[in-house]
Design an enzyme around this catalytic site. Structure first.
Site, PDB file in Angstrom:
ATOM      1  N   SER A   1       1.073  -1.245   0.196  1.00  0.00           N
ATOM      2  CA  SER A   1      -0.077   0.083  -0.109  1.00  0.00           C
ATOM      3  C   SER A   1       0.715   1.244  -0.143  1.00  0.00           C
ATOM      4  O   SER A   1       2.301   1.678  -0.331  1.00  0.00           O
ATOM      5  CB  SER A   1      -1.131   0.279   1.311  1.00  0.00           C
ATOM      6  OG  SER A   1       0.177  -0.209   2.409  1.00  0.00           O
TER       7      SER A   1
ATOM      8  N   TYR B   1      -5.612   9.508  12.837  1.00  0.00           N
ATOM      9  CA  TYR B   1      -4.690   8.950  12.400  1.00  0.00           C
ATOM     10  C   TYR B   1      -4.989   7.067  12.168  1.00  0.00           C
ATOM     11  O   TYR B   1      -3.395   6.519  11.528  1.00  0.00           O
ATOM     12  CB  TYR B   1      -4.188   8.188  14.717  1.00  0.00           C
ATOM     13  CG  TYR B   1      -3.439   9.164  14.613  1.00  0.00           C
ATOM     14  CD1 TYR B   1      -2.229   9.430  14.543  1.00  0.00           C
ATOM     15  CD2 TYR B   1      -4.455   9.754  16.272  1.00  0.00           C
ATOM     16  CE1 TYR B   1      -2.127  10.875  15.534  1.00  0.00           C
ATOM     17  CE2 TYR B   1      -3.584  10.331  16.873  1.00  0.00           C
ATOM     18  CZ  TYR B   1      -2.628  11.220  16.375  1.00  0.00           C
ATOM     19  OH  TYR B   1      -1.794  12.600  16.931  1.00  0.00           O
TER      20      TYR B   1
ATOM     21  N   THR C   1       5.592  -7.492  -8.697  1.00  0.00           N
ATOM     22  CA  THR C   1       4.390  -7.624 -10.283  1.00  0.00           C
ATOM     23  C   THR C   1       4.328  -8.232 -10.392  1.00  0.00           C
ATOM     24  O   THR C   1       3.611  -8.564 -11.131  1.00  0.00           O
ATOM     25  CB  THR C   1       5.311  -5.908 -10.652  1.00  0.00           C
ATOM     26  OG1 THR C   1       6.075  -5.193  -9.973  1.00  0.00           O
ATOM     27  CG2 THR C   1       4.685  -5.376 -12.547  1.00  0.00           C
TER      28      THR C   1
ATOM     29  N   LYS D   1      10.768  -7.733 -19.904  1.00  0.00           N
ATOM     30  CA  LYS D   1      10.429  -9.043 -18.487  1.00  0.00           C
ATOM     31  C   LYS D   1       9.194  -8.226 -18.546  1.00  0.00           C
ATOM     32  O   LYS D   1       8.469 -10.282 -18.247  1.00  0.00           O
ATOM     33  CB  LYS D   1      11.575  -8.898 -17.824  1.00  0.00           C
ATOM     34  CG  LYS D   1      12.035  -9.639 -16.857  1.00  0.00           C
ATOM     35  CD  LYS D   1      12.836 -10.251 -15.877  1.00  0.00           C
ATOM     36  CE  LYS D   1      13.161 -11.047 -15.031  1.00  0.00           C
ATOM     37  NZ  LYS D   1      14.302 -10.922 -14.044  1.00  0.00           N
TER      38      LYS D   1
ATOM     39  N   CYS E   1     -11.012  26.043  11.918  1.00  0.00           N
ATOM     40  CA  CYS E   1     -11.972  25.877  12.292  1.00  0.00           C
ATOM     41  C   CYS E   1     -12.038  25.817  13.869  1.00  0.00           C
ATOM     42  O   CYS E   1     -12.561  26.775  14.092  1.00  0.00           O
ATOM     43  CB  CYS E   1     -12.538  24.357  12.231  1.00  0.00           C
ATOM     44  SG  CYS E   1     -14.157  23.486  12.226  1.00  0.00           S
TER      45      CYS E   1
ATOM     46  N   MET F   1     -10.765  28.633  14.814  1.00  0.00           N
ATOM     47  CA  MET F   1     -11.043  29.877  14.868  1.00  0.00           C
ATOM     48  C   MET F   1     -11.538  29.579  16.860  1.00  0.00           C
ATOM     49  O   MET F   1     -12.133  30.581  17.847  1.00  0.00           O
ATOM     50  CB  MET F   1     -12.226  29.443  14.269  1.00  0.00           C
ATOM     51  CG  MET F   1     -13.231  31.447  14.886  1.00  0.00           C
ATOM     52  SD  MET F   1     -15.255  30.276  13.965  1.00  0.00           S
ATOM     53  CE  MET F   1     -15.610  32.127  13.377  1.00  0.00           C
TER      54      MET F   1
ATOM     55  N   HIS G   1     -13.173  25.380   6.473  1.00  0.00           N
ATOM     56  CA  HIS G   1     -12.168  24.808   5.468  1.00  0.00           C
ATOM     57  C   HIS G   1     -12.017  25.350   4.378  1.00  0.00           C
ATOM     58  O   HIS G   1     -11.955  24.387   3.664  1.00  0.00           O
ATOM     59  CB  HIS G   1     -12.338  23.110   5.858  1.00  0.00           C
ATOM     60  CG  HIS G   1     -12.585  22.275   7.512  1.00  0.00           C
ATOM     61  ND1 HIS G   1     -10.758  22.415   8.211  1.00  0.00           N
ATOM     62  CD2 HIS G   1     -13.213  21.813   7.910  1.00  0.00           C
ATOM     63  CE1 HIS G   1     -11.923  21.952   9.308  1.00  0.00           C
ATOM     64  NE2 HIS G   1     -12.800  21.989   9.421  1.00  0.00           N
TER      65      HIS G   1
ATOM     66  N   GLU H   1      -9.076  25.073   3.285  1.00  0.00           N
ATOM     67  CA  GLU H   1      -7.626  24.768   2.583  1.00  0.00           C
ATOM     68  C   GLU H   1      -8.349  22.821   1.884  1.00  0.00           C
ATOM     69  O   GLU H   1      -7.571  22.917   0.931  1.00  0.00           O
ATOM     70  CB  GLU H   1      -7.326  23.693   4.083  1.00  0.00           C
ATOM     71  CG  GLU H   1      -7.667  22.526   4.513  1.00  0.00           C
ATOM     72  CD  GLU H   1      -8.465  23.167   5.307  1.00  0.00           C
ATOM     73  OE1 GLU H   1      -8.779  24.289   5.588  1.00  0.00           O
ATOM     74  OE2 GLU H   1      -8.843  22.469   6.034  1.00  0.00           O
TER      75      GLU H   1
HETATM   76  N1  GLN Z   1     -14.541  20.205  17.091  1.00  0.00           N
HETATM   77  C1  GLN Z   1     -15.285  21.219  16.784  1.00  0.00           C
HETATM   78  C2  GLN Z   1     -16.483  21.290  16.426  1.00  0.00           C
HETATM   79  O1  GLN Z   1     -16.519  19.644  16.644  1.00  0.00           O
HETATM   80  C3  GLN Z   1     -13.824  22.165  15.530  1.00  0.00           C
HETATM   81  C4  GLN Z   1     -14.023  20.775  14.589  1.00  0.00           C
HETATM   82  C5  GLN Z   1     -13.018  20.973  13.265  1.00  0.00           C
HETATM   83  O2  GLN Z   1     -12.017  21.416  13.885  1.00  0.00           O
HETATM   84  N2  GLN Z   1     -13.142  20.579  12.554  1.00  0.00           N
HETATM   85  O3  GLN Z   1     -16.863  21.899  16.680  1.00  0.00           O
END
Ligand code: GLN
Length: 542
Positions: free
Chosen positions: A13, A54, A190, A222, A380, A383, A514, A516
């Site tokens: 993987s 994780y 492979t 090959k 998020c 903030m 978000h 990003e």
């Molecule tokens: N834990 C926070 C919430 O649920 C922020 C979540 C996040 O940063 N995506 O509002």
């Protein structure tokens, strides 16, 4: 007529199947085709939303509110085509659909089986919700040989038959390792992986061979011979310095020519890869560099911050600088003498996160950024922590906090159980299950005229993607604004703070969404471009 390209992976993987698929999409797009990308994930979770970062890395959220695999982020960044809920499915969701049908009696007394019922459900997923794209590139997660991915492989085998040679193509990504003891690249893994694939009835058309050095002609021949693939279709996929080099490298090694030849597509001009070349020039020849501290929680597995890392790179591209990221586990800032480690960075970013662990360290990092006038960007959770910080340290509400950490006297961040989406009211079941219960997907924000946010976006109303349970408590608006934290973006009904900023600071912005997730190399997100610009300005001061 949509043609289907199925991408499977073998040997090990983490070979970058998602990126490879995204790059296939990008080069076909560069040849003028309309593409869409999809991913089949073999695990039993209904979606990755409940998995720990994780385990799974980032959960990528689509506009239509699906929690999906992070590979969909690569797809969007490489092709600019917005992903949808219908672009990612797991075994869990497939089985959920099949079992729900069985309970309704839809199978009319039949014995419900993997073949045909589960494979039919997979095939309908793969072929549904298309809008006349020229190509659908469908990545099968996992590695060939895994028990879990078998129904998916069986389904694509069937589809290959049903669609016919002109409409279906199989690409298999493998590893050709270099064994230092013998000083050779080895083709046996492979061969075995393709044998496994052929034993279930799939003959790959193209082999994409990951290798850390050039694949000699003799080895290519090959592999071709043993795997029953033409030698021109054995394509070298070398390690590269930037993921954004992958489309051009694949093109140089003939991948797109092979795809078109196998599908019998002629009369197509050379691809226009100029936008990729431009990006590569900017990446390889930056005019300067800045250092950004990311103060987070999942710093042990950077896949958890995949889109963030890319968005920072894009912000750098917009300013012709390289962005060097230093990762800090926020817990270290719970001891005040560690804050000096942030002294020399040019920007501090607190990304999204969940739970109390490390939250105080994030608040401490915000205080540091605010007081030292270092550019601060809160995403998020970042903030929410900025709001807690102002409430406590500027407004003097010492007990201010988020109810995510338990009940508190001044809940400046709290759980919302109801919010509006367009004309509807969305209700969160209190005490209900965790899966899919966040505010998810694209929601509009109305920007305050003449605010920094409005200036950065150059717009009055924006749409950004959300994934969170808690909200900044609008009841504290005056308290926060009196303490210098302006609510510069709100939901259209004025109830949900979406953006906060500090007019008394060179660059201090927190967003509930978000950004990003929507940044692209050829279209850096305006907030990231502006944040990195502020970091460049700050770097000139220190
Ligand atoms: N834990 C926070 C919430 O649920 C922020 C979540 C996040 O940063 N995506 O509002």
């Amino acid at each position: 007529m949509t043609r289907f390209i199925f991408v499977t992976g073998g040997v090990v993987s983490s070979l970058g199947k998602g990126l490879a698929s995204a790059a296939v999409g990008a080069i076909l797009q560069a040849r003028g085709f309309r593409v869409r990308l999809r991913k089949l994930d073999p695990y039993l979770n209904v979606d990755p939303g409940t998995m720990s970062p994780y385990q799974h890395g980032e959960v990528y959220v689509t506009d239509d509110g699906a929690e999906t695999d992070l590979d969909l982020g690569h797809y969007e960044r490489f092709t600019g085509v917005a992903s949808r809920r219908s672009d990612n499915v797991t075994s869990g969701r497939i089985y959920q659909t099949v079992i729900a049908k069985e309970r309704r009696g839809d199978y009319l007394g039949a014995t419900v089986q993997v073949i045909p019922h589960v494979t039919d459900a997979i095939k309908s997923f793969i072929t549904a919700d298309l809008a006349g794209e020229d190509f659908l590139i469908c990545e099968v997660g996992g590695t060939v040989g895994d028990i879990e991915s078998q129904p998916f492989l069986e389904a694509i085998r069937q589809l290959g038959n049903e669609l016919g040679r002109q409409r279906a193509l199989f690409i298999h990504l493998t590893l050709v390792p270099f064994i230092s003891a013998s000083g050779e690249l080895k083709t046996k893994p492979t061969q075995h992986s393709v044998k496994e694939l052929r034993s279930i009835g799939i003959q790959p058309d193209i082999l994409l061979c990951r290798c850390d050095r050039p694949l000699p002609e003799s080895e290519r021949r090959k592999i071709a011979l043993f795997c029953n693939v033409r030698s021109e279709a054995v394509i070298e996929a070398p390690d590269v310095d930037s993921i954004y080099r992958v489309p051009t490298v694949y093109h140089q090694h003939g991948l797109d020519d092979q795809i078109l030849a196998i599908l019998g597509i002629t009369d197509v001009g050379e691809p226009d890869l100029s936008r990729w070349e431009r990006i590569l020039r900017l990446i390889t020849m930056p005019e300067g560099e800045v250092s950004i501290a990311v103060v987070g929680k999942y710093t042990g597995l950077l896949d958890a911050y995949k889109s963030l890392i890319e968005a920072l790179i894009h912000g750098g591209l917009a300013n012709h600088v390289r962005v060097n990221v230093s990762w800090f586990d926020s817990q270290i800032f719970e001891e005040s003498d560690s804050l000096h480690r942030l002294q020399d960075v040019h920007g501090i970013l607190v990304p999204g996160g969940f739970g109390e662990r490390g939250a105080e360290g994030k608040v401490a990092a915000v205080t540091f950024a605010r007081e030292k006038k270092i550019p601060y960007f809160g995403l998020c959770f970042g903030m929410q922590m900025a709001v807690v910080e102002t409430a406590r340290n500027v407004a003097g509400l010492k007990s201010a906090s988020s109810t995510e950490f338990g009940a508190c006297e001044h809940a400046v961040v709290g759980l919302m159980t109801e919010w509006s989406k367009g004309n509807e009211t969305v209700t969160r079941p209190v005490g209900g299950s965790l899966g899919g219960t966040m505010r998810l997907g694209a929601y509009p924000t109305v920007l305050k005229p003449r605010s920094q946010a409005a200036e950065i976006y150059g717009a009055q109303r924006i749409m950004e993607r959300h994934r969170h349970r808690y909200e900044v408590n609008i009841a504290y608006r005056e308290t926060l604004e009196d303490a210098g934290l302006m609510l510069s973006g709100l939901s259209p009904d004025g109830q949900l703070p979406e953006i906060v900023e500090r007019p008394d600071h060179p660059w201090f912005i927190g967003v509930q969404f978000h950004p990003e997730l929507k940044s692209k190399p050829f279209e850096p997100h305006p907030l990231f471009a502006s944040f990195i610009k502020a970091a460049v300005d700050h770097s000139r001061l220190v």
